[in-house]
Design a protein around this motif. Structure first.
Motif, PDB file in Angstrom:
ATOM      1  N   SER A  88     -36.369  -1.513 -55.367  1.00  0.00           N
ATOM      2  CA  SER A  88     -36.046  -1.672 -56.795  1.00  0.00           C
ATOM      3  C   SER A  88     -36.316  -0.398 -57.574  1.00  0.00           C
ATOM      4  N   TRP A  89     -37.202   0.445 -57.023  1.00  0.00           N
ATOM      5  CA  TRP A  89     -37.476   1.755 -57.620  1.00  0.00           C
ATOM      6  C   TRP A  89     -36.549   2.836 -57.077  1.00  0.00           C
ATOM      7  N   GLY A  90     -35.624   2.451 -56.196  1.00  0.00           N
ATOM      8  CA  GLY A  90     -34.681   3.402 -55.624  1.00  0.00           C
ATOM      9  C   GLY A  90     -35.203   4.164 -54.425  1.00  0.00           C
ATOM     10  N   PHE A  91     -36.237   3.621 -53.765  1.00  0.00           N
ATOM     11  CA  PHE A  91     -36.834   4.305 -52.617  1.00  0.00           C
ATOM     12  C   PHE A  91     -36.736   3.398 -51.398  1.00  0.00           C
ATOM     13  N   GLN A  92     -35.878   3.743 -50.458  1.00  0.00           N
ATOM     14  CA  GLN A  92     -35.697   2.956 -49.250  1.00  0.00           C
ATOM     15  C   GLN A  92     -36.487   3.572 -48.106  1.00  0.00           C
ATOM     16  N   VAL A  93     -37.235   2.742 -47.396  1.00  0.00           N
ATOM     17  CA  VAL A  93     -38.064   3.210 -46.287  1.00  0.00           C
ATOM     18  C   VAL A  93     -37.425   2.862 -44.944  1.00  0.00           C
ATOM     19  N   ILE A  94     -37.207   1.577 -44.714  1.00  0.00           N
ATOM     20  CA  ILE A  94     -36.633   1.132 -43.444  1.00  0.00           C
ATOM     21  C   ILE A  94     -35.137   1.428 -43.434  1.00  0.00           C
TER      22      ILE A  94
END
Length: 264
Positions: free
Chosen positions: A122-128
């Motif tokens: 939701s903050w625009g940071f994708q990890v996986i």
């Protein structure tokens, strides 16, 4: 006779387990000359996978080096409750399957059901299924290597030189940079090399968290699997050869430039 028999057993064991299989990869890579290597390097998707692998490995090694040196100082120079538990926890990546590591990261950082994944996305940071996940998985599996190289050296050199420097007015930072770090630099270098070799060859954890997206999250080890399963064995051998040679070259270079008095 016992001495020579033991040498023969050790050499035979290393030959059957390491030298022979690796030599077969080399010979199969160059069965048709350099065509397999040049073909790989002309494939834009393969080049992208190599660049991603190197990028993630370098970032993971930098993280593990900074963390490893700090953790080594903490474990050797300080006494605190839970020290043994923390030391044992550091070795966890060596005992846990990389696939389990990857699945654990998905459970925490996954976009749908992960504990932190939805918030981060939701903050625009994708990890996986993105580069950060690959870096985290790579850093995790190589975590103990710098620490286990530095800790014995710190224990061996003791604290006398550091105490002398601080008694002469050196600050903790000056003591570290001018006394501690020069004393452990070769342990750090060798730990970095081992971490780099481990990071370049990571497969299980990366396969789980990367998503294996062509040209985006596919790493070099995943290229080896993809080509082997698609019956492009020559390409799989060539990619495996490139990964192995980079790791071997790092170890050989360090062994050559390392002063004899620092050899263990």
């Amino acid at each position: 006779m016992v001495k020579y028999l033991l040498r023969f057993i050790v050499i035979g064991y290393l030959f059957l387990l390491v030298a022979w299989p690796v030599s077969l990869v080399v010979t199969h890579t160059f069965d048709g000359g350099f065509g397999a290597i040049t073909g790989l390097l002309e494939d834009t998707d393969v080049v992208a996978a190599l660049k991603l692998t190197v990028l993630c490995a370098v970032i993971a090694v930098v993280i593990n080096t900074v963390f490893g040196v700090g953790m080594s100082l903490l474990l050797v120079r300080y006494q605190f409750p839970g020290k043994r538990a923390l030391s044992a926890l550091v070795d966890l990546p060596l005992s846990v399957s990389p696939v389990v590591v990857g699945l654990s990261l998905v459970l925490v950082y996954g976009g749908r059901n992960g504990w932190l994944g939805p918030t981060l996305e939701s903050w625009g940071f994708q990890v996986i299924f993105a580069t950060p996940g690959i870096i985290m998985a790579t850093a995790f599996v190589a975590l103990p290597l710098v620490i286990r190289e530095v800790v014995p050296v710190l224990e061996e050199i003791g604290i006398e030189q550091e105490q002398a420097a601080m008694s002469l007015g050196a600050s903790p930072a000056q003591t570290f940079w001018r006394v501690t770090l020069p004393a452990i630099k070769w342990a750090v270098v060798y730990g970095v090399v081992l971490s780099m070799a481990r990071s370049l060859g990571e497969f299980g954890a990366v396969k789980v968290v990367s998503g294996n997206l062509l040209g985006q999250t596919r790493t070099a080890t995943l290229v080896v699997e993809e080509k082997y399963l698609n019956f492009d064995q020559q390409g799989a051998y060539a990619m495996a050869f490139l990964l192995a040679m980079v790791s071997v070259a790092c170890i050989v270079i360090v062994a050559i430039i390392r002063p004899k008095e620092h050899a263990r």
